[in-house]
Design a protein around this motif. Structure first.
Motif, PDB file in Angstrom:
ATOM      1  N   MET A  92       0.846  -1.183   0.000  1.00  0.00           N
ATOM      2  CA  MET A  92       0.000   0.000   0.000  1.00  0.00           C
ATOM      3  C   MET A  92       0.889   1.243   0.000  1.00  0.00           C
ATOM      4  O   MET A  92       1.826   1.353   0.779  1.00  0.00           O
ATOM      5  CB  MET A  92      -0.874  -0.022   1.253  1.00  0.00           C
ATOM      6  N   SER A  93       0.591   2.187  -0.873  1.00  0.00           N
ATOM      7  CA  SER A  93       1.409   3.393  -0.922  1.00  0.00           C
ATOM      8  C   SER A  93       0.820   4.467  -0.008  1.00  0.00           C
ATOM      9  O   SER A  93      -0.380   4.492   0.265  1.00  0.00           O
ATOM     10  CB  SER A  93       1.539   3.906  -2.351  1.00  0.00           C
ATOM     11  N   VAL A  94       1.698   5.331   0.467  1.00  0.00           N
ATOM     12  CA  VAL A  94       1.338   6.390   1.395  1.00  0.00           C
ATOM     13  C   VAL A  94       1.704   7.729   0.770  1.00  0.00           C
ATOM     14  O   VAL A  94       2.825   7.907   0.290  1.00  0.00           O
ATOM     15  CB  VAL A  94       2.100   6.214   2.732  1.00  0.00           C
ATOM     16  N   ARG A  95       0.755   8.647   0.771  1.00  0.00           N
ATOM     17  CA  ARG A  95       1.032  10.019   0.339  1.00  0.00           C
ATOM     18  C   ARG A  95       1.593  10.776   1.531  1.00  0.00           C
ATOM     19  O   ARG A  95       0.962  10.836   2.589  1.00  0.00           O
ATOM     20  CB  ARG A  95      -0.241  10.698  -0.153  1.00  0.00           C
ATOM     21  N   VAL A  96       2.783  11.360   1.344  1.00  0.00           N
ATOM     22  CA  VAL A  96       3.429  12.124   2.407  1.00  0.00           C
ATOM     23  C   VAL A  96       3.313  13.605   2.049  1.00  0.00           C
ATOM     24  O   VAL A  96       3.735  14.030   0.973  1.00  0.00           O
ATOM     25  CB  VAL A  96       4.897  11.701   2.579  1.00  0.00           C
ATOM     26  N   LEU A  97       2.712  14.362   2.971  1.00  0.00           N
ATOM     27  CA  LEU A  97       2.408  15.767   2.727  1.00  0.00           C
ATOM     28  C   LEU A  97       3.427  16.695   3.387  1.00  0.00           C
ATOM     29  O   LEU A  97       4.090  16.320   4.355  1.00  0.00           O
ATOM     30  CB  LEU A  97       1.011  16.080   3.261  1.00  0.00           C
ATOM     31  N   ALA A  98       3.493  17.911   2.857  1.00  0.00           N
ATOM     32  CA  ALA A  98       4.391  18.923   3.417  1.00  0.00           C
ATOM     33  C   ALA A  98       3.921  19.316   4.813  1.00  0.00           C
ATOM     34  O   ALA A  98       2.762  19.701   4.989  1.00  0.00           O
ATOM     35  CB  ALA A  98       4.419  20.147   2.516  1.00  0.00           C
ATOM     36  N   PRO A  99       4.806  19.231   5.813  1.00  0.00           N
ATOM     37  CA  PRO A  99       4.423  19.632   7.167  1.00  0.00           C
ATOM     38  C   PRO A  99       4.445  21.153   7.377  1.00  0.00           C
ATOM     39  O   PRO A  99       3.847  21.650   8.316  1.00  0.00           O
ATOM     40  CB  PRO A  99       5.461  18.943   8.046  1.00  0.00           C
ATOM     41  N   VAL A 100       5.162  21.860   6.500  1.00  0.00           N
ATOM     42  CA  VAL A 100       5.255  23.318   6.582  1.00  0.00           C
ATOM     43  C   VAL A 100       5.293  23.897   5.173  1.00  0.00           C
ATOM     44  O   VAL A 100       5.619  23.190   4.214  1.00  0.00           O
ATOM     45  CB  VAL A 100       6.524  23.797   7.342  1.00  0.00           C
ATOM     46  N   ALA A 101       4.982  25.173   5.063  1.00  0.00           N
ATOM     47  CA  ALA A 101       5.109  25.871   3.786  1.00  0.00           C
ATOM     48  C   ALA A 101       6.561  26.288   3.588  1.00  0.00           C
ATOM     49  O   ALA A 101       7.273  26.579   4.553  1.00  0.00           O
ATOM     50  CB  ALA A 101       4.210  27.111   3.779  1.00  0.00           C
ATOM     51  N   GLY A 102       6.991  26.304   2.320  1.00  0.00           N
ATOM     52  CA  GLY A 102       8.348  26.761   2.045  1.00  0.00           C
ATOM     53  C   GLY A 102       8.845  26.301   0.702  1.00  0.00           C
ATOM     54  O   GLY A 102       8.069  25.884  -0.165  1.00  0.00           O
ATOM     55  N   VAL A 156       2.351  20.572  10.560  1.00  0.00           N
ATOM     56  CA  VAL A 156       1.254  19.600  10.541  1.00  0.00           C
ATOM     57  C   VAL A 156       1.791  18.198  10.262  1.00  0.00           C
ATOM     58  O   VAL A 156       2.884  18.020   9.722  1.00  0.00           O
ATOM     59  CB  VAL A 156       0.180  19.989   9.503  1.00  0.00           C
ATOM     60  N   SER A 157       0.987  17.220  10.624  1.00  0.00           N
ATOM     61  CA  SER A 157       1.359  15.835  10.373  1.00  0.00           C
ATOM     62  C   SER A 157       1.390  15.577   8.867  1.00  0.00           C
ATOM     63  O   SER A 157       0.458  15.942   8.154  1.00  0.00           O
ATOM     64  CB  SER A 157       0.371  14.876  11.035  1.00  0.00           C
ATOM     65  N   PRO A 158       2.439  14.899   8.384  1.00  0.00           N
ATOM     66  CA  PRO A 158       2.530  14.606   6.958  1.00  0.00           C
ATOM     67  C   PRO A 158       1.702  13.401   6.529  1.00  0.00           C
ATOM     68  O   PRO A 158       1.495  13.191   5.334  1.00  0.00           O
ATOM     69  CB  PRO A 158       4.019  14.349   6.752  1.00  0.00           C
ATOM     70  N   VAL A 159       1.220  12.608   7.497  1.00  0.00           N
ATOM     71  CA  VAL A 159       0.466  11.383   7.203  1.00  0.00           C
ATOM     72  C   VAL A 159      -0.550  11.130   8.311  1.00  0.00           C
ATOM     73  O   VAL A 159      -0.434  11.681   9.409  1.00  0.00           O
ATOM     74  CB  VAL A 159       1.388  10.135   7.092  1.00  0.00           C
ATOM     75  N   ASP A 160      -1.522  10.268   8.021  1.00  0.00           N
ATOM     76  CA  ASP A 160      -2.393   9.733   9.066  1.00  0.00           C
ATOM     77  C   ASP A 160      -1.597   8.683   9.822  1.00  0.00           C
ATOM     78  O   ASP A 160      -0.875   7.885   9.199  1.00  0.00           O
ATOM     79  CB  ASP A 160      -3.616   9.032   8.461  1.00  0.00           C
ATOM     80  N   GLY A 161      -1.725   8.629  11.141  1.00  0.00           N
ATOM     81  CA  GLY A 161      -1.023   7.592  11.887  1.00  0.00           C
ATOM     82  C   GLY A 161      -0.975   7.880  13.367  1.00  0.00           C
ATOM     83  O   GLY A 161      -1.787   8.637  13.905  1.00  0.00           O
ATOM     84  N   THR A 162       0.024   7.284  14.012  1.00  0.00           N
ATOM     85  CA  THR A 162       0.221   7.416  15.452  1.00  0.00           C
ATOM     86  C   THR A 162       1.582   8.045  15.704  1.00  0.00           C
ATOM     87  O   THR A 162       2.581   7.635  15.103  1.00  0.00           O
ATOM     88  CB  THR A 162       0.158   6.036  16.138  1.00  0.00           C
ATOM     89  N   ILE A 163       1.613   9.042  16.595  1.00  0.00           N
ATOM     90  CA  ILE A 163       2.886   9.655  16.966  1.00  0.00           C
ATOM     91  C   ILE A 163       3.631   8.673  17.862  1.00  0.00           C
ATOM     92  O   ILE A 163       3.161   8.347  18.950  1.00  0.00           O
ATOM     93  CB  ILE A 163       2.681  10.986  17.709  1.00  0.00           C
ATOM     94  N   VAL A 164       4.775   8.184  17.391  1.00  0.00           N
ATOM     95  CA  VAL A 164       5.554   7.246  18.209  1.00  0.00           C
ATOM     96  C   VAL A 164       6.717   7.935  18.909  1.00  0.00           C
ATOM     97  O   VAL A 164       7.233   7.417  19.896  1.00  0.00           O
ATOM     98  CB  VAL A 164       6.061   6.038  17.389  1.00  0.00           C
ATOM     99  N   VAL A 219       5.859  25.057  -1.763  1.00  0.00           N
ATOM    100  CA  VAL A 219       4.744  24.245  -1.283  1.00  0.00           C
ATOM    101  C   VAL A 219       4.082  24.951  -0.104  1.00  0.00           C
ATOM    102  O   VAL A 219       4.701  25.779   0.556  1.00  0.00           O
ATOM    103  CB  VAL A 219       5.187  22.825  -0.851  1.00  0.00           C
ATOM    104  N   VAL A 220       2.821  24.602   0.126  1.00  0.00           N
ATOM    105  CA  VAL A 220       2.142  25.023   1.343  1.00  0.00           C
ATOM    106  C   VAL A 220       1.933  23.770   2.181  1.00  0.00           C
ATOM    107  O   VAL A 220       1.947  22.655   1.655  1.00  0.00           O
ATOM    108  CB  VAL A 220       0.797  25.742   1.063  1.00  0.00           C
ATOM    109  N   ALA A 221       1.748  23.950   3.463  1.00  0.00           N
ATOM    110  CA  ALA A 221       1.507  22.800   4.337  1.00  0.00           C
ATOM    111  C   ALA A 221       0.308  22.022   3.801  1.00  0.00           C
ATOM    112  O   ALA A 221      -0.726  22.616   3.496  1.00  0.00           O
ATOM    113  CB  ALA A 221       1.267  23.262   5.764  1.00  0.00           C
ATOM    114  N   GLY A 222       0.473  20.716   3.652  1.00  0.00           N
ATOM    115  CA  GLY A 222      -0.591  19.867   3.141  1.00  0.00           C
ATOM    116  C   GLY A 222      -0.427  19.483   1.682  1.00  0.00           C
ATOM    117  O   GLY A 222      -1.110  18.576   1.215  1.00  0.00           O
ATOM    118  N   ASP A 223       0.477  20.155   0.955  1.00  0.00           N
ATOM    119  CA  ASP A 223       0.765  19.739  -0.430  1.00  0.00           C
ATOM    120  C   ASP A 223       1.483  18.394  -0.417  1.00  0.00           C
ATOM    121  O   ASP A 223       2.271  18.120   0.493  1.00  0.00           O
ATOM    122  CB  ASP A 223       1.670  20.755  -1.135  1.00  0.00           C
ATOM    123  N   GLU A 224       1.236  17.576  -1.433  1.00  0.00           N
ATOM    124  CA  GLU A 224       1.927  16.287  -1.508  1.00  0.00           C
ATOM    125  C   GLU A 224       3.396  16.488  -1.846  1.00  0.00           C
ATOM    126  O   GLU A 224       3.750  17.201  -2.779  1.00  0.00           O
ATOM    127  CB  GLU A 224       1.271  15.402  -2.565  1.00  0.00           C
TER     128      GLU A 224
END
Length: 152
Positions: free
Chosen positions: A1-11, A46-54, A142-147
């Motif tokens: 299964m592939s995971v989309r990783v998003l930008a945590p910050v703009a820049g 922001v979180s780059p993915v859905d999941g659990t903070i480990v 990118v802005v936060a949330g962009d792939e």
């Protein structure tokens, strides 16, 4: 299964090989891409993915997806030396989070003024270069949330 990783910050997107730190530039902990943050004042991360903070430190965190893929976000370089000063946590270890959820706030311009790089690597822990498909090129804005990339 592939995971989309998003930008945590703009820049501005920075190639991992151009990150001014040998561990990240050499992809020793994994491949990925980095962002040179925009904005003066406090910046939300922001979180780059859905999941659990480990793992959650003021300067870095790891979120693991349901299928076991860990994504490390490191806010600036050598920022562990700040011992949390200038960072505000909005989550805790073991929290279940969604992509785009605010986890940390910080001041990248203060990090830079203090002589450290604010460049923030986003790493596919234990991934391979071949398993990543970049959605953005170095130099892009990118802005936060962009792939940033897909990790398959």
């Amino acid at each position: 299964m592939s995971v989309r990783v998003l930008a945590p910050v703009a820049g501005t997107v920075v190639a991992m090989t151009d990150v001014p730190d040998p561990v990240f530039a050499g992809s020793i902990v994994g491949p990925g891409i980095a962002i040179d943050p925009d904005g003066a004042g406090e910046v939300d991360v922001v979180s780059p993915v859905d999941g659990t903070i480990v793992k959650l430190h003021p300067h870095a965190f790891v979120v693991v997806t349901a299928d076991g893929k860990g994504v490390l976000v490191h806010l600036g370089l050598d920022t562990v030396q700040l011992e949390g000063q200038g960072f505000t946590l909005h989550a805790q270890e073991k929290d279940t989070v969604t992509a785009g959820q605010r986890l940390v706030s910080w001041h990248p311009t203060e990090v830079k003024t203090g002589g450290r790089s604010p460049v923030s690597p986003v790493v596919a822990l234990e991934g391979t270069e071949e398993s990543l498909s970049l959605a953005v090129e170095p130099g892009a804005q990118v802005v936060a949330g962009d792939e940033l990339f897909t990790w398959g």
